[in-house]
Structures are given as structure tokens and as C-alpha cells.
Design a protein around this motif. Structure first.
Motif, short mmCIF file in Angstrom:
data_model
loop_
_atom_site.label_atom_id
_atom_site.label_comp_id
_atom_site.label_asym_id
_atom_site.label_seq_id
_atom_site.Cartn_x
_atom_site.Cartn_y
_atom_site.Cartn_z
N ARG A 225 26.59 -7.80 -4.88
CA ARG A 225 26.87 -8.01 -3.46
C ARG A 225 26.45 -6.82 -2.60
O ARG A 225 26.56 -6.87 -1.38
CB ARG A 225 28.36 -8.27 -3.27
N GLN A 226 25.97 -5.75 -3.24
CA GLN A 226 25.63 -4.54 -2.50
C GLN A 226 24.46 -4.79 -1.55
O GLN A 226 23.38 -5.20 -1.98
CB GLN A 226 25.27 -3.44 -3.50
N PRO A 227 24.64 -4.58 -0.23
CA PRO A 227 23.54 -4.87 0.70
C PRO A 227 22.47 -3.78 0.75
O PRO A 227 21.45 -3.97 1.41
CB PRO A 227 24.26 -4.98 2.05
N PHE A 228 22.70 -2.65 0.08
CA PHE A 228 21.72 -1.57 0.10
C PHE A 228 21.30 -1.18 -1.32
O PHE A 228 22.14 -1.09 -2.21
CB PHE A 228 22.26 -0.34 0.82
N ASP A 229 20.02 -0.97 -1.48
CA ASP A 229 19.46 -0.40 -2.70
C ASP A 229 19.64 1.12 -2.58
O ASP A 229 19.13 1.75 -1.65
CB ASP A 229 17.98 -0.77 -2.80
N ILE A 230 20.36 1.71 -3.53
CA ILE A 230 20.67 3.14 -3.49
C ILE A 230 20.04 3.80 -4.71
O ILE A 230 20.23 3.34 -5.84
CB ILE A 230 22.19 3.38 -3.49
N ARG A 231 19.32 4.90 -4.48
CA ARG A 231 18.68 5.63 -5.58
C ARG A 231 18.93 7.13 -5.40
O ARG A 231 18.47 7.72 -4.42
CB ARG A 231 17.18 5.32 -5.62
N TYR A 232 19.68 7.70 -6.32
CA TYR A 232 20.00 9.13 -6.26
C TYR A 232 18.76 9.95 -6.61
O TYR A 232 18.06 9.66 -7.59
CB TYR A 232 21.14 9.46 -7.20
N VAL A 233 18.51 10.98 -5.82
CA VAL A 233 17.35 11.84 -6.03
C VAL A 233 17.51 12.64 -7.31
O VAL A 233 16.54 12.85 -8.06
CB VAL A 233 17.14 12.77 -4.82
N GLU A 234 18.72 13.12 -7.59
CA GLU A 234 18.98 13.84 -8.84
C GLU A 234 19.80 12.95 -9.77
O GLU A 234 20.57 12.11 -9.33
CB GLU A 234 19.74 15.14 -8.55
N ARG A 235 19.61 13.18 -11.07
CA ARG A 235 20.33 12.35 -12.05
C ARG A 235 21.84 12.49 -11.87
O ARG A 235 22.34 13.54 -11.45
CB ARG A 235 19.93 12.77 -13.48
N LEU A 236 22.54 11.45 -12.17
CA LEU A 236 24.00 11.49 -12.11
C LEU A 236 24.56 12.34 -13.23
O LEU A 236 24.03 12.35 -14.34
CB LEU A 236 24.57 10.07 -12.21
N ARG A 237 25.60 13.06 -12.93
CA ARG A 237 26.29 13.87 -13.93
C ARG A 237 27.58 13.18 -14.30
O ARG A 237 28.30 12.68 -13.45
CB ARG A 237 26.54 15.29 -13.39
N TRP A 238 27.90 13.21 -15.60
CA TRP A 238 28.98 12.38 -16.11
C TRP A 238 30.17 13.17 -16.63
O TRP A 238 31.15 12.58 -17.09
CB TRP A 238 28.44 11.46 -17.21
N SER A 239 30.11 14.48 -16.59
CA SER A 239 31.23 15.29 -17.08
C SER A 239 31.44 16.49 -16.17
O SER A 239 30.51 16.93 -15.47
CB SER A 239 30.97 15.77 -18.51
N ARG A 240 32.65 17.05 -16.21
CA ARG A 240 32.94 18.23 -15.40
C ARG A 240 32.11 19.42 -15.86
O ARG A 240 31.76 20.29 -15.05
CB ARG A 240 34.44 18.55 -15.47
N GLU A 241 31.79 19.47 -17.14
CA GLU A 241 30.97 20.58 -17.65
C GLU A 241 29.59 20.59 -16.99
O GLU A 241 29.05 21.65 -16.67
CB GLU A 241 30.83 20.46 -19.17
N GLU A 242 29.03 19.40 -16.78
CA GLU A 242 27.71 19.32 -16.13
C GLU A 242 27.76 19.74 -14.67
O GLU A 242 26.72 20.05 -14.08
CB GLU A 242 27.18 17.89 -16.22
N LEU A 243 28.95 19.74 -14.08
CA LEU A 243 29.08 20.05 -12.66
C LEU A 243 29.28 21.53 -12.38
O LEU A 243 29.28 21.94 -11.22
CB LEU A 243 30.27 19.27 -12.07
N ARG A 244 29.46 22.32 -13.41
CA ARG A 244 29.69 23.74 -13.20
C ARG A 244 28.51 24.39 -12.48
O ARG A 244 27.37 24.27 -12.90
CB ARG A 244 29.93 24.45 -14.54
N GLY A 245 28.81 25.06 -11.39
CA GLY A 245 27.77 25.74 -10.61
C GLY A 245 26.96 24.83 -9.72
O GLY A 245 26.02 25.29 -9.06
N VAL A 246 27.31 23.53 -9.64
CA VAL A 246 26.56 22.59 -8.79
C VAL A 246 26.93 22.82 -7.33
O VAL A 246 28.10 22.95 -6.97
CB VAL A 246 26.87 21.14 -9.20
#
Length: 301
Positions: free
Chosen positions: A168-189
Motif C-alpha cells: 500500500r506504500q504510495p512511495f518507492d523509497i531507496r536508502y542511499v546507505e545500507r541499512l544497519r541492523w544492530s546497535r554495534e553497527e551504529l557506533r560512531g554513525v
């Protein structure tokens, strides 16, 4: 609208009926002079999506003008959560009709209670000097995965609520950077995010519809920048989030069914509130709109 090319549909898109539903959502019923009614989808959500209310309120404001002056800015407050499935009434006050500027104030009422208010300004347009910040260098949208495909790749398959949302999403959304899935990957982001977006199907040729569609879309990912240093964007939320206020400035004509880049950043988060701002660029690098929003972030017990 002639200076902006029409929609390119050469690449894969989501079903066009999602775009048709968006156009229908923005097509308000006129109840009385300066009073309009918008429907609200009966979906399994805690509250009505804020971008929907903002987009519908802007439609109501635009329907009381001569249609010859495009929107140049809006300033809005989300006062109470809307109830899904219940119609929303938009009451428009004609504040000013000047030679160059037109101003409208809109109050959104649901079940007898004010849930949202908006002030919008329309400008006839005049010649003047120009400058803008350049669009950052990012990959083309065609080279990036659709959000739903990226989620399916990580999760294996989408849970039914997410699958239904994706359809049902009316917009096609594409993240420029890959999605991060853990808090460890977010350190320093850094608190920054960027997405390419476009409506999943043609939206017609009414400039007001395109402006209101982008207003709808502007509330979809902006607060990502606030959350990024704290938690993954997709997964269990540690915070109850809500938009508090929203402001936009529209700089040039555009089409919401063409790709636009939404560059987002958060300069500060404190006191359970986070501020985010965004710049929207069209495919040709022209800055088409600027956005600022503050959101509420309360830790979930």
C-alpha cells in the motif's frame, strides 16, 4: 510545470493503485464554503500518519485560492493523534489575499477536537537572483534496492503487517546507505540519512497535488536522522515517536512522481525531543524544497 520533465516510467515500479489511493486521499470533499472533509484509511496504526493530515490540510488551503499562486511555505503543529478510519474536517480561514502573497490558516478537527493546525503561504512568483547548496554526490536510485526488497533480504520474508504496508506504500523509497541492523553497527554513525523517493505511479498534472504529495512524503523518513545514532531504523523500537511540528519551504516546481533525493540530518536531540532538517533535490540537482521538523522520543518501558 513545463520546466520540469514528466515522469520516467522505464524502471520497475510498485503497483500504480497505491499512487491512485494517494491521489484519492488528497481529493477532499467540500462540505461548505471553506470547510472540507478528508477520509482517513482504517489501518492497524496507533494514530493517523502525520504526513496525511499535513497533505490534506494543504489541499484544503489550496482549494480556497485562485490556483495561480503555488505554495511557497507551510508551518504546522501536530496537537493530538488522529484516529484511523475516522473522517477529518478541515476548516480554512482566509487570512490574506494580497497582490503577491496569499495566506491561509487551516484547523483540522476530528471527533470535535482540534488535532492539527497549519498556516500556508502562496506566492505569485517574481524574478530575482539565485543560488543553492549543491546536491551531494550519491548513487543513482536505479542502483539501489527498494526498501521492501532490502527488508526481505534481511528478514527472509516480511511479516504480514510489513508486507501489507509495502503493497500500500504510495512511495518507492531507496536508502542511499545500507541499512544497519544492530546497535554495534551504529557506533560512531553521524545523525544523517538520505533516501531517494518517488510516487509509485503517475499523480496527474495538478501542481497542488504534487506539492501535497511531497508534503505527505516529507514526514515519512525525516526523523530517521534523529534515531540513527541510537537504534536501527527497522526493528523493535525503543522509543515512542511522534511528530510535534513541521515546516516546509518550496523553492521550485517539481513532480512527486519523479525521483527526488531527501537529504536529512539532526543537529540536536535533547529533553526527549529531536530536531531534524532536510533538503530535497530533484534528479537534475535542483533544490526543490527544505524541511524542518521536531519529534518527540519517549523511551518505551
Amino acid at each position: 510545470m513545463s520546466e520540469t520533465p514528466g515522469p520516467d516510467r522505464s524502471g520497475p515500479t510498485a503497483p500504480a493503485d497505491a499512487a491512485e489511493r494517494l491521489v484519492d486521499l488528497l481529493d477532499l470533499e467540500r462540505i461548505e464554503e471553506n470547510i472540507f472533509r478528508g477520509h482517513s484509511p482504517d489501518e492497524s496504526l496507533q494514530r493517523v500518519f502525520g504526513g496525511q493530515v499535513a497533505g490534506q490540510a494543504l489541499v484544503a488551503a489550496g482549494r480556497t485560492t485562485d490556483g495561480k499562486r503555488p505554495v511557497h511555505s507551510l508551518h504546522a503543529y501536530f496537537l493530538r493523534p488522529g484516529v484511523p478510519g475516522v473522517p477529518i474536517v478541515y476548516q480554512v480561514e482566509r487570512v490574506r489575499d494580497g497582490r503577491s502573497f496569499t495566506t491561509r490558516r487551516v484547523v483540522a478537527v476530528q471527533q470535535g477536537r482540534t488535532i492539527f493546525n497549519l498556516t500556508a503561504s502562496f506566492h505569485r512568483g517574481e524574478p530575482g537572483f539565485e543560488h543553492q547548496l549543491p546536491m551531494p554526490g550519491v548513487p543513482d536510485p536505479e542502483s539501489l534496492p527498494k526498501l521492501a526488497d532490502e527488508l526481505r533480504e534481511h528478514l527472509g520474508s516480511l511479516p504480514e503487517p510489513l508486507e501489507r504496508m509495502a503493497r500500500r506504500q504510495p512511495f518507492d523509497i531507496r536508502y542511499v546507505e545500507r541499512l544497519r541492523w544492530s546497535r554495534e553497527e551504529l557506533r560512531g554513525v553521524d545523525p544523517r540519512s538520505a533516501v531517494w523517493m518517488r510516487a509509485v505511479g503517475p499523480l496527474g498534472d495538478d501542481p497542488l497535488v504534487h506539492t501535497c504529495a511531497v508534503t505527505y512524503a516529507s514526514d515519512m523518513t525525516l526523523l530517521d536522522a534523529v534515531r540513527l545514532p541510537v537504534e536501527p531504523l527497522w526493528g523493535p523500537r525503543g522509543f515512542d515517536m511522534a511528530s510535534l511540528d513541521h515546516a516546509m519551504w518550496f523553492h521550485r516546481p517539481f513532480r512527486a512522481d519523479e525521483w527526488f533525493l531527501y537529504q536529512q540530518e539532526s543537529p540536536v536531540a535533547t529533553g526527549a525531543r529531536g530536531l531534524a532538517r532536510g533538503l530535497l533535490y530533484d534528479r537534475w540537482g535542483r533544490l526543490i524544497a527544505s524541511v524542518v521538523q521536531e519529534g518527540l522520543f519517549r523511551a518505551v518501558d
